[in-house]
Design an enzyme around this catalytic site. Structure first.
Site, PDB file in Angstrom:
ATOM      1  N   ASN A  73       0.847  -1.288  -0.002  1.00 19.67           N
ATOM      2  CA  ASN A  73       0.027   0.044  -0.047  1.00 19.67           C
ATOM      3  C   ASN A  73       0.847   1.426   0.089  1.00 19.67           C
ATOM      4  O   ASN A  73       0.409   2.452  -0.170  1.00 19.67           O
ATOM      5  CB  ASN A  73      -0.813   0.134   1.033  1.00 19.67           C
ATOM      6  CG  ASN A  73      -0.245  -0.172   2.489  1.00 19.67           C
ATOM      7  OD1 ASN A  73       0.393  -1.334   2.603  1.00 19.67           O
ATOM      8  ND2 ASN A  73      -0.323   0.679   3.296  1.00 19.67           N
ATOM      9  N   CYS A 120       2.712   9.387  12.880  1.00 20.66           N
ATOM     10  CA  CYS A 120       2.664  10.378  14.196  1.00 20.66           C
ATOM     11  C   CYS A 120       2.065   9.893  15.320  1.00 20.66           C
ATOM     12  O   CYS A 120       0.921   9.482  15.393  1.00 20.66           O
ATOM     13  CB  CYS A 120       1.816  11.612  13.710  1.00 20.66           C
ATOM     14  SG  CYS A 120       2.032  12.992  14.954  1.00 20.66           S
TER      15      CYS A 120
END
Length: 393
Positions: A167, A341
Site C-alpha cells: 500500500n 505520528c
C-alpha cells in the site's frame, strides 16, 4: 476524460479542493456506483433470504454482484464471500484456516511489510490459539525472496499470507511463485489484494491462490464493502456464526446495497483494465516523478521497485526535508507521508524500515497515489506545489 462506455463522471468531492493524490488510502465513490446502489437503500429493501416478492429483487441483485466480483478476479460466483471490510476478510482467511486445520500448534507464515490487518491477526493467533508465526524479511525493494519462504515452510505450516501489492510503495510480490511453494508443502496461500484488485489484472487461477481479499473502498465503492475469495474445497472456521449466509462462513443478513456497489465497481474496473487504464495511469505517475526529479535535482529518491509496482503509486523521499513538513506547506495537494505520528512525534514507516531505508530518508518520504480522476493538469499542479514546498525548507 473517458470512462468505460462513455464520459467519466465529474470528480466526486468538494469543488475547488486540493489535488487528491491519496487513492491508496481510499478512493471516492464513483457516481455510477452510488447510482446503482441507491435503489437498494429505498425501493428494494427486502431481505434477500425472504421467500416473498420483497426478497426477489435483492436476491437477484446479490447474485449478480457476486458474479461481477468473481469475474474481475477469475473466480466462480460461489467462491466469493461478502464481508464488511478487508480486515474482516483477512481475519476470516487466517483465523479460519488455522482453526479449521485442527492442528495443536499450527504454523503461519507472513512477511514484514504486510498490512496490519494481517500482522495483527497473526499476533492474535499466536497469543490466543497457540499458533507459531514466522515473519519473513524483505529486500531493499520490499520483496520477499522465494528461497526464504521455501526455507521457512514446515510440515505444520497451515497458511502463508503475502500481499499482492504494498500500500505504500506499490511493490508487487511474486505471488504465483510463492503460492506454488506453499502448495508443495501442503499449505494454503492467502493474498491480501486490497491495493491490487482493479488496478492491475489479477486471476486467482493463474496466481494459484486459495484465498484472496478484495476491498471496495480501494476501487471506488463505499467503505464497508469487501469480499474474500475462497477456493472451492477450502475449509475455514467462520468468524461470524448464525444464520448460514455466505456459505456459512459469515452469518448476518447481507447488505444488498453495498454488495451492488461492490459488484458495480468490479464491472467498471474490469472495463477500465480492458481499456488500458493502467498504462495511462502509469504515464501520469512517471510524468510526476520526472517533474519532481527535474525540479529538485539530486534530491529525489524512489522507494521501492522501479518496474514491478502498481501503476498508480509513487513513493519518493526528498533530501533535506520531512515529508509531513512538505505536505503542511503544499496545501494544494492531499497525499500521505512515509511516517506515522504518535503524540506529536513522527517515526519512520514500518514498511520503509523493513526495507532497510535510512530513518532520515524514510522521514522525508511521500506516498503519491493516483486514480481514476487524476489529470495531467493535476500532475502539473502537484509537482509545482511539492517543488516549491521542498525548496522553501
Amino acid at each position: 476524460m473517458r470512462g468505460p462506455g462513455g464520459d467519466l463522471p465529474p470528480h466526486p468531492g468538494p469543488a475547488g479542493g486540493p489535488v487528491y493524490l491519496d487513492y491508496n488510502a481510499t478512493t471516492p465513490v464513483d457516481p455510477r456506483v452510488a447510482e446503482a446502489m441507491a435503489p437498494y437503500l429505498t425501493d428494494f429493501f427486502g431481505n434477500p433470504s425472504s421467500g416473498h416478492p420483497y426478497g426477489e429483487t435483492p436476491r437477484r441483485a446479490l447474485a449478480e454482484a457476486r458474479t461481477r466480483v468473481a469475474g474481475l478476479i477469475g473466480a466462480h460466483a460461489d467462491e466469493v464471500v461478502l464481508t464488511a471490510s478487508g480486515s474482516e476478510a483477512d481475519l476470516l482467511a487466517l483465523r479460519g484456516a488455522v482453526l479449521a486445520s485442527g492442528r495443536p500448534r499450527p504454523h503461519v507464515i507472513t512477511q514484514a511489510t504486510e498490512h496490519p490487518a494481517v500482522l495483527e491477526t497473526c499476533r492474535a493467533l499466536e497469543r490466543l490459539h497457540g499458533a507459531r508465526v514466522t515473519v519473513l524479511p524483505v529486500d531493499r525493494y520490499g520483496l520477499v525472496d522465494p528461497s526464504g519462504l521455501a526455507a521457512a515452510l514446515a510440515q505444520d505450516t497451515v497458511v502463508v499470507s503475502v500481499m499482492a501489492a504494498n500500500n505504500e510503495t506499490g511493490a508487487l510480490q511474486p505471488v504465483a511463485e510463492l503460492a506454488s511453494l506453499a502448495h508443495e508443502h501442503g499449505a494454503l496461500f492467502h493474498c491480501d489484494a486490497a491495493q491490487a484488485v482493479g488496478k492491475i489484472p489479477l486471476d486467482v487461477t493463474a496466481l494459484g491462490v486459495d484465498l484472496l481479499t478484495v476491498v471496495g473502498h480501494k476501487m471506488y465503492a463505499p467503505k464497508g464493502a469487501a469480499a474474500l475469495y475462497v477456493r472451492d474445497g477450502v475449509e475455514l472456521e467462520p468468524v461470524v456464526y448464525g444464520g448460514g449466509q455466505e456459505r456459512g462462513l459469515r452469518a448476518g443478513t447481507e447488505n444488498v446495497a453495498l454488495a451492488v456497489a461492490l459488484g458495480t465497481a468490479a464491472r467498471i474496473a474490469e472495463a477500465d483494465l480492458a481499456d488500458g487504464a493502467p498504462a495511462r495511469t502509469a504515464a501520469l505517475r512517471d510524468d510526476l516523478h520526472r517533474r519532481l526529479t527535474d525540479g529538485l535535482p539530486g534530491r529525489v529518491h524512489l522507494n521501492g521497485p522501479e518496474k514491478h509496482r502498481l501503476p498508480n503509486t509513487l513513493n519518493i523521499s526528498i533530501d533535506g526535508v520531512l515529508g509531513h513538513d512538505v505536505l503542511a506547506v503544499a496545501r494544494r495537494i492531499a497525499a500521505s507521508t512515509g511516517s506515522a505520528c504518535h503524540s506529536g512525534t513522527h517515526t519512520p514507516s514500518p514498511v520503509l524500515a523493513a526495507m532497510g531505508v535510512d530513518p532520515a530518508r524514510a522521514l522525508g518520504a511521500l506516498r503519491l497515489s493516483l486514480g481514476r480522476w487524476t489529470t495531467s493538469a493535476d500532475i502539473e499542479t502537484a509537482a509545482t506545489a511539492l517543488i516549491q514546498a521542498a525548496a522553501a525548507r
